[in-house]
Scaffold this active site. Structure first.
Site, PDB file in Angstrom:
ATOM      1  N   CYS A 253      -5.063  -0.392  -4.983  1.00 16.27           N
ATOM      2  CA  CYS A 253      -5.451  -0.758  -6.380  1.00 16.27           C
ATOM      3  C   CYS A 253      -4.596  -2.366  -7.385  1.00 16.27           C
ATOM      4  CB  CYS A 253      -4.210   0.417  -7.395  1.00 16.27           C
ATOM      5  SG  CYS A 253      -4.448   0.191  -8.918  1.00 16.27           S
TER       6      CYS A 253
ATOM      7  N   CYS B 128      -3.289  -2.719 -10.362  1.00 15.39           N
ATOM      8  CA  CYS B 128      -1.997  -2.105 -10.177  1.00 15.39           C
ATOM      9  C   CYS B 128      -0.910  -3.671 -10.124  1.00 15.39           C
ATOM     10  CB  CYS B 128      -1.087  -1.623  -9.672  1.00 15.39           C
ATOM     11  SG  CYS B 128      -2.345   0.459  -9.230  1.00 15.39           S
ATOM     12  N   ASP B 129      -0.861  -4.660  -8.985  1.00  7.95           N
ATOM     13  CA  ASP B 129      -0.748  -5.012  -8.265  1.00  7.95           C
ATOM     14  C   ASP B 129      -1.545  -6.860  -8.468  1.00  7.95           C
ATOM     15  OD1 ASP B 129       0.653  -3.013  -7.459  1.00  7.95           O
ATOM     16  OD2 ASP B 129      -0.033  -2.614  -5.449  1.00  7.95           O
TER      17      ASP B 129
END
Ligand code: NDP
Length: 484
Positions: A179, A182-183
């Site tokens: 992801c 997200c990161d």
């Protein structure tokens, strides 16, 4: 008897007996379920009846729920542990019909509103097991509810594939992830690799490009599968480089985080170490069909088989749509279209067994009431001072502190599970949340590098740091064990 006659008789006997044996074997092996014309006596003593049960909450599931609820049939959506499905982790979509550009989560939020508007009931719970040998089908949820579903739409989607190479599990959530949305913010100035040559890989690279110093896309073959428009966008990012005939053979780190990968030239077999701080996998998906094995027909990769022109499975009153039954297209728009077909298939099927508004009125008192599902809001802490106060005053033996960010889809999927656990373990476990994009001193104190991230404190001591998302069942049994 002449020779030709003899051969004909032997052939007739051979194929006749063979055919009968084959048919007998098939009849014996094929699971059977015959649904009688609807009769209220089959529903006697059954609380928690659900006329249309939708499993999942991606585009296919919500489209089916839209058509079920709009037809006036009570429809319940078990949203699953990844509410909203894969579009929640997609940045922009440019191929959602009639909309030039829109964020994936925005599509799903609008879809949710539309489906709720027509009366579908959305529940933040997931399927634990389903018994297809009795009708209505007995369904157990992760929260422990037992429902009786008259018809079922399977829209459980697919899960990102892993590489199964050394170091992948060890550094999962410590630099290895699926992801980027997200990161990516945690990789400012880093060198990262994206694995895969499809649209997902291009999307990960685009997401990482504003943050990372170098984004290396590793493609195992000599060609990309991604669409021309995505490739064009990636080509405009000067810090993204695509390497063909390149695969990952190992991920290495310093015990805490990824520091190196071993890249294999798939043509020559040559192995080269690269200093890398992040690995983003985008190598396709596996359908989530384990709970239907042995009952619903599937192909060798696990994709559910549906009847041509329809979305019906081999089981009566059970349909499937979306990535769970689509090995070819895997597009949100296709999933939504197939979901519509699935919804209509169920409406027609229910009608064929005699379900109508009079039956619905009689069954109304026995419908599942999701209001019984309890949730408790998580307490927010924002600073070291809040944390110290929490440790000083908490009466519970266990404290769970969840770090999230509002733009991380898996964090937003995890929060309702924690709210559920907070209600379930009220008085025994204290649950708090920290917005990692605001509470810098807590992020620094606990060395948070990826979200979602949980700190588990028992009797004042940190006993665990959990970097990956958990299912409701795993979270509950983990905390129950800790309480012993
Ligand atoms: P794809 O199946 O399209 O691509 C998977 C990629 O991963 C391929 O390049 C494949 O290589 C590679 N791969 C598979 N297994 C391995 C492995 N073990 N090691 C290394 N590489 C591997 O999957 P996507 O998730 O990218 O896309 C799925 C569908 O979703 C597509 O239809 C796509 O168009 C759609 N999509 C659309 C988006 C959009 O429009 N915004 C965004 C994301 C996805 P190989 O070719 O050699 O098999």
């Amino acid at each position: 008897m002449n020779r030709v006659k003899k051969i004909s008789i032997i052939a007739i006997l051979f194929f006749g007996i063979g055919g009968c044996l084959g048919f007998g074997w098939y009849w014996h092996k094929t699971p059977k379920m015959v649904i009688p014309k609807i009769d209220l006596k089959y529903l006697e003593g059954k609380e928690n009846i659900v006329p249309i049960l939708v499993l999942g909450s991606g585009p296919a599931s919500l489209a089916a729920a839209l058509y079920g609820s709009r037809a006036g049939i009570r429809t319940l959506v078990l949203r699953g542990n990844k509410a909203g499905g894969q579009l929640m982790t997609t940045s922009y979509i440019e191929n959602w019909p009639a909309i030039k550009k829109i964020r994936g989560p925005e599509v799903m939020n609008d879809f949710d509103d539309q489906v709720s508007h027509f009366g579908a009931v959305m529940v933040g719970d997931a399927l634990s097991s389903i018994d297809f040998s009795q009708w209505p089908y007995k369904v157990t949820t992760e929260e422990g509810h037992v429902l009786y579903a008259m018809s079922v739409m399977v829209g459980t989607g697919a899960t990102p594939r892993k590489l199964n190479i050394p170091g992948e599990d060890e550094y999962w959530g410590h630099g290895v992830t699926t992801c980027a949305i997200c990161d990516a913010p945690y990789h400012k100035g880093d060198s990262v690799v994206v694995i895969g040559g499809g649209d997902s890989a291009m999307e990960e690279a685009l997401e990482l490009s504003p943050y990372a110093k170098h984004v290396h896309v590793l493609v195992r073959s000599s060609e990309l599968r991604a669409s021309v428009s995505m490739i064009e966008r990636v080509k405009q990012c000067i810090n993204v480089e695509i390497h063909f005939n390149a695969a990952l053979s190992e991920i290495k780190g310093d015990g805490g985080h990824v520091t190196q990968v071993i890249v294999k030239n798939t043509k020559t077999g040559e192995l080269t170490p690269w200093p890398i701080q992040g690995v983003f996998l985008a190598i396709g998906h596996t359908p989530n069909t384990a709970l239907f094995n042995g009952v619903l027909d599937a192909d060798k990769e696990g994709f559910l088989k549906v009847t041509p022109y329809h979305q019906t499975t081999n089981w009566p009153g059970v349909v499937a749509a979306g990535d769970v039954s689509d090995p070819y297209y895997r597009q949100a728009g296709v999933a939504a279209g197939d979901g519509i077909k699935a919804g209509l298939d169920l409406v027609w099927w229910l009608s064929s067994i005699g379900y109508n508004s009079t039956v619905q009125e009689k069954l109304e008192p026995f419908f599942f009431d999701p209001k019984a599902v309890q949730k408790k809001k998580l307490e927010e802490i924002n600073s070291n001072a809040d944390y110290r106060e929490l440790i000083k005053t908490a009466k519970e033996s266990i404290i769970v502190i969840d770090f999230f960010t509002p733009y991380c889809p898996s964090c937003l999927q995890m929060l309702p599970l924690l709210e559920w656990a907070a209600a379930k373990l009220n008085g025994q476990v204290r649950f708090c949340k920290v917005d990692a994009s605001l509470a810098y001193d807590l992020v620094k104190k606990f060395k948070v590098t990826d979200v979602p991230f949980m700190i588990i404190i028992k009797e004042g001591q940190i006993v665990d740091r959990i970097k990956e998302t958990m299912s409701r069942g795993d979270l509950y049994s983990y905390l129950k064990k800790l309480l012993v």
